[in-house]
Design an enzyme around this catalytic site. Sequence first.
Site, PDB file in Angstrom:
ATOM      1  N   SER A  69     -38.256  10.357   4.019  1.00 35.56           N
ATOM      2  CA  SER A  69     -39.169  11.427   4.401  1.00 35.56           C
ATOM      3  C   SER A  69     -38.691  12.744   3.802  1.00 35.56           C
ATOM      4  CB  SER A  69     -39.246  11.554   5.934  1.00 35.56           C
ATOM      5  OG  SER A  69     -37.988  11.948   6.465  1.00 35.56           O
ATOM      6  N   SER A  90     -28.032  23.951   2.009  1.00 32.51           N
ATOM      7  CA  SER A  90     -29.039  24.693   2.767  1.00 32.51           C
ATOM      8  C   SER A  90     -28.721  26.173   2.632  1.00 32.51           C
ATOM      9  CB  SER A  90     -28.991  24.284   4.243  1.00 32.51           C
ATOM     10  OG  SER A  90     -29.773  25.153   5.049  1.00 32.51           O
ATOM     11  N   TYR A 109     -24.242  22.343  11.865  1.00 29.07           N
ATOM     12  CA  TYR A 109     -24.981  22.169  10.611  1.00 29.07           C
ATOM     13  C   TYR A 109     -24.416  23.088   9.528  1.00 29.07           C
ATOM     14  CZ  TYR A 109     -29.171  21.795   7.620  1.00 29.07           C
ATOM     15  OH  TYR A 109     -30.046  21.576   6.585  1.00 29.07           O
ATOM     16  N   LYS A 120     -22.807  21.963   5.983  1.00 30.90           N
ATOM     17  CA  LYS A 120     -23.448  22.350   4.732  1.00 30.90           C
ATOM     18  C   LYS A 120     -22.572  23.289   3.905  1.00 30.90           C
ATOM     19  CE  LYS A 120     -27.312  20.009   5.048  1.00 30.90           C
ATOM     20  NZ  LYS A 120     -27.611  18.922   4.080  1.00 30.90           N
ATOM     21  N   THR A 126     -40.874  20.013   6.558  1.00 28.36           N
ATOM     22  CA  THR A 126     -40.447  18.642   6.813  1.00 28.36           C
ATOM     23  C   THR A 126     -40.282  18.461   8.320  1.00 28.36           C
ATOM     24  OG1 THR A 126     -38.067  19.110   6.765  1.00 28.36           O
ATOM     25  CG2 THR A 126     -39.144  18.692   4.631  1.00 28.36           C
TER      26      THR A 126
END
Length: 270
Positions: free
Chosen positions: A15, A137, A150, A154, A185
Amino acid sequence: MDYSGKVAWITGASSGIGAALARELAARGAHVVLSGRDAARLAEVASACGETLILPFDVRDEAALAEATAKAIAWKGGVDIAFANAGISQRSRALNTSMQVYRDIIEVDLIAQIAFTQGLIGHMVQRGSGALGFISSIAGKVGVPMRTAYCAAKFGLAGYADALRGELSQTGVSVHTIYPGSVATNVSRNALTAAGEKRGKSDPAIDNGIPADVAARQMLDEIAAGTREIIVAEGGEKAMGELRRTPDALFDQVANMVANGYMEKLEAAE
């Protein structure tokens, strides 16, 4: 880079950005290898990609990863491009977040992507060619609240990619670190809460973000142009990313260190 005839392997391909990369690569004539945990969803992506190889597995399973790597290399005689894309985001305050959430996110977003890459770099170096794309990111450039785990993962992925780029700078293997901002997304819906549960709802910024197919086209265009650090964002997110952009001169300086025997001198001193 001409993608036609190249073999491109994408993790997190069921996805979002991974699926969009697969479709765009296939449209440019590449043979795509799709990996993720959900074989049925990978098959849906594959239906729009022509001839593909589906290798479903959990990126945290290193034995399954090793088996998949052998199959990916054997399929067409080699892997030319690899995208370390699989990841989980987060929406929780550090004050409330369990350590297991940190462990889970760092395991998937950082450790598993390093393991994926480590399994391929020997193959690429031996061939004297290849390209590695790391999906970091904007949160891998700028610390963003509610995403401490996160951001840690990243930022770490970007650091690994930058160091690897220097090491591989004389081998013919290129390294590209990609910093998406808000892309439309399911990343927010799948983000982990403080207790490690799926959040189940999205953010307006994500829902109104760059369409995934538009983001994928930019990523592939910039990799083809040889861009080492690729910022895929708009508005304030783009401005934050650009403020933290690494100058090309610094990448060149590290490559020159390697060309002048930096690694060999360190090894000789051991």
